[in-house]
Write a protein that holds these residues in place. Sequence first.
Motif, PDB file in Angstrom:
ATOM      1  N   VAL A 192       0.851  -1.173   0.000  1.00  0.00           N
ATOM      2  CA  VAL A 192       0.000   0.000   0.000  1.00  0.00           C
ATOM      3  C   VAL A 192       0.890   1.228   0.000  1.00  0.00           C
ATOM      4  CG1 VAL A 192      -1.760   1.275   1.270  1.00  0.00           C
ATOM      5  CG2 VAL A 192      -1.787  -1.225   1.265  1.00  0.00           C
ATOM      6  N   GLU A 193       0.587   2.188  -0.870  1.00  0.00           N
ATOM      7  CA  GLU A 193       1.417   3.385  -0.971  1.00  0.00           C
ATOM      8  C   GLU A 193       1.365   4.160   0.338  1.00  0.00           C
ATOM      9  OE1 GLU A 193       2.200   6.976  -4.119  1.00  0.00           O
ATOM     10  OE2 GLU A 193       0.112   6.487  -3.653  1.00  0.00           O
ATOM     11  N   GLN A 194       2.529   4.571   0.796  1.00  0.00           N
ATOM     12  CA  GLN A 194       2.630   5.361   2.014  1.00  0.00           C
ATOM     13  C   GLN A 194       2.898   6.805   1.656  1.00  0.00           C
ATOM     14  OE1 GLN A 194       5.746   3.064   3.914  1.00  0.00           O
ATOM     15  NE2 GLN A 194       4.256   1.954   5.152  1.00  0.00           N
ATOM     16  N   ILE A 195       2.167   7.706   2.291  1.00  0.00           N
ATOM     17  CA  ILE A 195       2.203   9.124   1.941  1.00  0.00           C
ATOM     18  C   ILE A 195       2.621   9.943   3.150  1.00  0.00           C
ATOM     19  CG2 ILE A 195       0.821  11.095   1.169  1.00  0.00           C
ATOM     20  CD1 ILE A 195      -1.057   9.073  -0.193  1.00  0.00           C
ATOM     21  N   VAL A 196       3.424  10.963   2.899  1.00  0.00           N
ATOM     22  CA  VAL A 196       3.756  11.936   3.939  1.00  0.00           C
ATOM     23  C   VAL A 196       3.227  13.293   3.491  1.00  0.00           C
ATOM     24  CG1 VAL A 196       5.557  12.997   5.333  1.00  0.00           C
ATOM     25  CG2 VAL A 196       5.844  10.642   4.513  1.00  0.00           C
ATOM     26  N   LEU A 243      13.753  16.239   0.744  1.00  0.00           N
ATOM     27  CA  LEU A 243      14.396  15.295   1.656  1.00  0.00           C
ATOM     28  C   LEU A 243      13.657  13.963   1.682  1.00  0.00           C
ATOM     29  CD1 LEU A 243      16.468  14.683   3.925  1.00  0.00           C
ATOM     30  CD2 LEU A 243      14.789  15.651   5.539  1.00  0.00           C
ATOM     31  N   LEU A 244      12.342  14.016   1.788  1.00  0.00           N
ATOM     32  CA  LEU A 244      11.537  12.792   1.843  1.00  0.00           C
ATOM     33  C   LEU A 244      11.604  12.026   0.522  1.00  0.00           C
ATOM     34  CD1 LEU A 244       8.468  14.317   3.689  1.00  0.00           C
ATOM     35  CD2 LEU A 244      10.077  12.684   4.668  1.00  0.00           C
ATOM     36  N   GLU A 245      11.513  12.765  -0.586  1.00  0.00           N
ATOM     37  CA  GLU A 245      11.557  12.110  -1.897  1.00  0.00           C
ATOM     38  C   GLU A 245      12.933  11.516  -2.178  1.00  0.00           C
ATOM     39  OE1 GLU A 245      10.243  15.151  -4.573  1.00  0.00           O
ATOM     40  OE2 GLU A 245       8.114  14.637  -4.303  1.00  0.00           O
ATOM     41  N   SER A 246      13.970  12.042  -1.538  1.00  0.00           N
ATOM     42  CA  SER A 246      15.327  11.541  -1.762  1.00  0.00           C
ATOM     43  C   SER A 246      15.493  10.123  -1.227  1.00  0.00           C
ATOM     44  CB  SER A 246      16.356  12.462  -1.107  1.00  0.00           C
ATOM     45  OG  SER A 246      16.334  12.347   0.309  1.00  0.00           O
ATOM     46  N   ILE A 247      14.630   9.693  -0.324  1.00  0.00           N
ATOM     47  CA  ILE A 247      14.703   8.315   0.174  1.00  0.00           C
ATOM     48  C   ILE A 247      13.520   7.478  -0.335  1.00  0.00           C
ATOM     49  CG2 ILE A 247      15.991   8.978   2.233  1.00  0.00           C
ATOM     50  CD1 ILE A 247      13.345   8.561   3.816  1.00  0.00           C
ATOM     51  N   GLY A 248      12.849   7.995  -1.370  1.00  0.00           N
ATOM     52  CA  GLY A 248      11.824   7.210  -2.044  1.00  0.00           C
ATOM     53  C   GLY A 248      10.423   7.323  -1.491  1.00  0.00           C
ATOM     54  N   LEU A 249      10.175   8.266  -0.607  1.00  0.00           N
ATOM     55  CA  LEU A 249       8.824   8.443  -0.068  1.00  0.00           C
ATOM     56  C   LEU A 249       8.042   9.414  -0.942  1.00  0.00           C
ATOM     57  CD1 LEU A 249       9.616   8.772   3.748  1.00  0.00           C
ATOM     58  CD2 LEU A 249       8.678   6.777   2.559  1.00  0.00           C
ATOM     59  N   ASN A 251      17.259  18.534  12.456  1.00  0.00           N
ATOM     60  CA  ASN A 251      18.265  17.623  11.946  1.00  0.00           C
ATOM     61  C   ASN A 251      17.574  16.702  10.944  1.00  0.00           C
ATOM     62  OD1 ASN A 251      19.492  14.718  12.138  1.00  0.00           O
ATOM     63  ND2 ASN A 251      21.141  16.071  12.825  1.00  0.00           N
ATOM     64  N   GLU A 252      18.087  16.625   9.717  1.00  0.00           N
ATOM     65  CA  GLU A 252      17.418  15.866   8.662  1.00  0.00           C
ATOM     66  C   GLU A 252      17.239  14.401   9.023  1.00  0.00           C
ATOM     67  OE1 GLU A 252      19.496  16.452   4.996  1.00  0.00           O
ATOM     68  OE2 GLU A 252      18.720  18.500   4.730  1.00  0.00           O
ATOM     69  N   GLN A 253      18.281  13.798   9.592  1.00  0.00           N
ATOM     70  CA  GLN A 253      18.184  12.377   9.932  1.00  0.00           C
ATOM     71  C   GLN A 253      17.180  12.146  11.059  1.00  0.00           C
ATOM     72  OE1 GLN A 253      19.728   9.917   8.073  1.00  0.00           O
ATOM     73  NE2 GLN A 253      18.185   8.739   9.192  1.00  0.00           N
ATOM     74  N   LEU A 254      17.097  13.089  11.975  1.00  0.00           N
ATOM     75  CA  LEU A 254      16.128  12.980  13.072  1.00  0.00           C
ATOM     76  C   LEU A 254      14.709  12.975  12.526  1.00  0.00           C
ATOM     77  CD1 LEU A 254      15.680  12.973  16.166  1.00  0.00           C
ATOM     78  CD2 LEU A 254      15.583  15.472  16.047  1.00  0.00           C
ATOM     79  N   LEU A 255      14.444  13.847  11.559  1.00  0.00           N
ATOM     80  CA  LEU A 255      13.115  13.891  10.960  1.00  0.00           C
ATOM     81  C   LEU A 255      12.818  12.615  10.187  1.00  0.00           C
ATOM     82  CD1 LEU A 255      10.554  15.608  10.408  1.00  0.00           C
ATOM     83  CD2 LEU A 255      11.668  16.388   8.318  1.00  0.00           C
ATOM     84  N   LEU A 256      13.785  12.163   9.393  1.00  0.00           N
ATOM     85  CA  LEU A 256      13.590  10.939   8.612  1.00  0.00           C
ATOM     86  C   LEU A 256      13.358   9.731   9.522  1.00  0.00           C
ATOM     87  CD1 LEU A 256      16.278  11.315   5.790  1.00  0.00           C
ATOM     88  CD2 LEU A 256      13.797  11.612   5.590  1.00  0.00           C
ATOM     89  N   ASP A 257      14.100   9.654  10.620  1.00  0.00           N
ATOM     90  CA  ASP A 257      13.928   8.542  11.555  1.00  0.00           C
ATOM     91  C   ASP A 257      12.520   8.543  12.147  1.00  0.00           C
ATOM     92  OD1 ASP A 257      16.496   7.700  11.124  1.00  0.00           O
ATOM     93  OD2 ASP A 257      17.312   8.568  12.973  1.00  0.00           O
ATOM     94  N   SER A 258      12.017   9.724  12.457  1.00  0.00           N
ATOM     95  CA  SER A 258      10.680   9.829  13.027  1.00  0.00           C
ATOM     96  C   SER A 258       9.620   9.396  12.025  1.00  0.00           C
ATOM     97  CB  SER A 258      10.420  11.276  13.472  1.00  0.00           C
ATOM     98  OG  SER A 258       9.168  11.382  14.115  1.00  0.00           O
ATOM     99  N   VAL A 259       9.763   9.836  10.777  1.00  0.00           N
ATOM    100  CA  VAL A 259       8.819   9.457   9.722  1.00  0.00           C
ATOM    101  C   VAL A 259       8.862   7.944   9.486  1.00  0.00           C
ATOM    102  CG1 VAL A 259       8.317   9.639   7.255  1.00  0.00           C
ATOM    103  CG2 VAL A 259       8.837  11.698   8.575  1.00  0.00           C
TER     104      VAL A 259
END
Length: 215
Positions: free
Chosen positions: A4-8, A24-30, A109-117
């Motif tokens: 199922v597609e996941q959306i932010v 930032l989110l699209e850079s990791i495929g979200l 912090n970019e990694q902090l945000l990505l980890d939370s998502v």
Amino acid sequence: MSAVEQIVYVVDDDQGMLDSTVWLLESIGLRAIPFISGQAFLDAKLASSHACVILDVRMPGMGGLNVQEALRSRGLDLPIIFVSGHADVPIVVRAFRAGAVDFIEKPYNEQLLLDSVQQVLNRFNELASESLLGAVVQRIASLTPRESDVLLPLVQGYTNREIAEQLGISVKTIDLYRSRVMKHMQAQTLPDLVGMAIAADLVDSLALRGVAVSD
């Protein structure tokens, strides 16, 4: 089960911050969907599951906490990660009491945000797996005693002829029960059925003889 597609959803009145967060989110495929205001976000057609929100606290018109309250009043229980450059204790406490999953200060912090998502989205995957496993367990419990007798040796890799000899019935009868087991378990193939049995701890994957696709 198909993915199922996941959306932010990203809601921020600062266009530069909005663009950088989406990138930032699209850079990791979200898949990230931007909104420049809280009202624009609420006016959009939102997914009710497999989505989370990165929401700025302070915005003109409708602030993040009001957006959170509006979502709850509509019955949309979307996980919210708040971001703010002007966070104080009362705001943070109010956000968490209303169900926020995280609160991150700007500049974040970019990694902090990505980890939370990722933590939020991984939880969706866990819940989906739990739901699927529950359905499999229910299907197994709904089998008749004879269907259960056929299921176990079937997923262990025994042929129809071998199962017939074990149970003292004809191969033709085993063919019938095998078809019924596949139907009731909603398995398209024998490997599908084996996967269900392993997931439900009905069999040990290391003890299987090798699945026979045909007899």
